[in-house]
Write a protein that holds these residues in place. Structure first.
Motif, short mmCIF file in Angstrom:
data_model
loop_
_atom_site.label_atom_id
_atom_site.label_comp_id
_atom_site.label_asym_id
_atom_site.label_seq_id
_atom_site.Cartn_x
_atom_site.Cartn_y
_atom_site.Cartn_z
N LYS A 68 -16.48 10.07 2.48
CA LYS A 68 -15.88 10.37 3.78
C LYS A 68 -14.56 11.11 3.64
O LYS A 68 -14.27 12.04 4.40
N ILE A 126 -13.83 14.79 5.39
CA ILE A 126 -12.77 15.01 6.37
C ILE A 126 -11.75 16.02 5.83
O ILE A 126 -11.27 16.89 6.57
N TYR A 164 -9.57 13.46 13.63
CA TYR A 164 -10.85 13.14 13.00
C TYR A 164 -11.35 11.83 13.57
O TYR A 164 -10.57 10.94 13.92
#
Length: 257
Positions: free
Chosen positions: A81, A85, A99
């Protein structure tokens, strides 16, 4: 030829094996942002797809094919992740960059609230959604074990004097563009502990951080594996401060401070 003007708002969404949830989330984003332009301004949505086995990339591409403000980024690999991002934020062009998770556990109605806070508090650079804030509305809770692990993780961070905030892992954060660019140029952790690194970097760089309450509806299809990922997050957290300090020293040595 100059490119299109930069939007006022960028939203970065990581997606890994999200074929079941992502099309519905894209539809919700399209409807909400289209109807809320008076409060959100011009926008772009960047969906960063990690290599998935369920057709997430194809579904995301189909759902956004005729949406000029939606962009699908194919990361081609599955690194985590944090990496997804970081990839999205480094390509985002908005004045304010969010985000958030693909399941939209924090409803989209929170976006204008965060934008209003930025307008009213020009000194704040980074906003953290916090499920532990006294004013947060938890409408669908996580399971007891997941709640306990999360609270324990953040208690350890505070005990080690790493971070004073009570909820580092809420997947709803917003940055002014300058802060996002500088923080994510230095951010390195690919896994779930990346949030801690982001906050530590923001602190080290002198950005002002505020915690805001959020409305929260937990998704039962979380991608976090409680024991394995929590152990890795804790191990990462124990080394993050050293990493950040080393990064800042190198930055100062090379004359970027």
């Amino acid at each position: 030829m100059p490119g299109p003007p930069a939007p006022q708002l960028s939203i970065v969404i990581p997606a890994f094996n999200e074929a079941r949830r992502l099309p519905q989330s894209i539809a919700a984003l399209r409807q909400f942002l289209g109807a809320s332009s008076s409060s959100t301004g011009s926008f772009e949505v960047l969906i960063v797809v990690e290599h998935s086995a369920d057709g997430t990339l194809e579904l995301a591409s189909q759902a956004t094919a005729e949406q000029a403000n939606f962009h699908v980024i194919d990361n081609r690999v599955h690194r985590g992740k944090g990496y997804a991002i970081r990839s999205g934020i480094q390509q985002a062009r908005g004045d304010i960059i969010f985000y958030m998770d693909a399941d939209l556990s924090v409803p989209l109605e929170e976006i204008p609230i965060f934008l209003t806070h930025f307008q009213a508090n020009p000194a704040d650079d980074v906003l953290l959604g916090s499920r532990q804030h006294a004013l947060s509305r938890i409408e669908r809770r996580q399971g007891l074990l997941r709640q306990t692990m999360g609270k324990t993780f953040n208690r350890i961070l505070r005990t080690l004097s790493l971070i004073p905030f009570r909820d580092t892992q809420c997947g709803f954060k917003a940055f002014r563009r300058t802060a996002a660019q500088e923080i994510f140029a230095l951010q390195t952790i690919d896994g779930f502990a990346f949030d801690v690194e982001v906050i530590l970097l923001a602190q080290a760089l002198g950005y002002r951080i505020a915690e805001l309450p959020v409305r929260w509806l937990n998704s039962p299809e979380s991608k976090v594996h409680i024991l394995g990922d929590s152990s890795r997050m804790l191990l990462d957290a124990l080394t993050i401060r050293t990493r950040v300090q080393s990064t800042m020293r190198k930055r100062e040595t090379t004359g970027n401070g």
